[in-house]
Design a protein around this motif. Structure first.
Motif, PDB file in Angstrom:
ATOM      1  N   UNK A  63      58.555  39.255  62.509  1.00 18.37           N
ATOM      2  CA  UNK A  63      59.212  39.630  63.810  1.00 18.37           C
ATOM      3  C   UNK A  63      58.832  41.087  63.808  1.00 18.37           C
ATOM      4  N   UNK A  64      58.871  41.982  64.794  1.00 17.70           N
ATOM      5  CA  UNK A  64      58.977  43.356  64.907  1.00 17.70           C
ATOM      6  C   UNK A  64      59.803  44.103  64.043  1.00 17.70           C
ATOM      7  N   UNK A  65      61.147  43.503  64.205  1.00 15.04           N
ATOM      8  CA  UNK A  65      62.471  43.889  63.292  1.00 15.04           C
ATOM      9  C   UNK A  65      62.737  42.740  62.400  1.00 15.04           C
ATOM     10  N   UNK A  66      62.390  42.514  61.440  1.00 18.66           N
ATOM     11  CA  UNK A  66      62.601  41.716  60.450  1.00 18.66           C
ATOM     12  C   UNK A  66      64.325  41.728  60.084  1.00 18.66           C
ATOM     13  N   UNK A  67      64.556  42.676  59.553  1.00 14.84           N
ATOM     14  CA  UNK A  67      65.923  43.283  59.159  1.00 14.84           C
ATOM     15  C   UNK A  67      66.942  42.737  60.339  1.00 14.84           C
TER      16      UNK A  67
END
Length: 92
Positions: A63-67
């Motif tokens: 994902x672009x923003x895994x967290x």
């Protein structure tokens, strides 16, 4: 998609060589630690068990923003299972 399938097959075959759960878990964690997927760090979804021990129950990647996505998943699980506690931890 093809990369993900190849990765899954490689991990499955690699895990078959050690029948113990601990051995398989160690191999998986070592693989994830040494192999970042994409440009951002991959993230473990972690469950806090009744004894205070952290259990890695999933890995978030791609994902672009895994967290941020992992945090959303953790929140969703805690809403569905209020007695459980989930968090996110950097994997690599």
């Amino acid at each position: 998609m093809k990369k993900n399938l190849c990765l899954l097959v490689a991990l499955t075959l690699g895990a078959c060589s050690d029948n113990s759960l601990e051995g398989q878990q160690t191999k998986w964690e070592t693989f994830v630690h040494g192999n970042r997927y994409g440009t951002s760090a991959d993230i473990w979804l972690v469950k806090h068990n009744a004894f205070g021990v952290l259990e890695k129950v999933g890995v978030i990647f791609g994902f672009m923003a895994d967290y941020d996505f992992c945090s959303q998943v953790a929140d969703m699980y805690m809403q569905r299972y209020p007695a459980d506690q989930y968090s996110c931890m950097i994997a690599n």
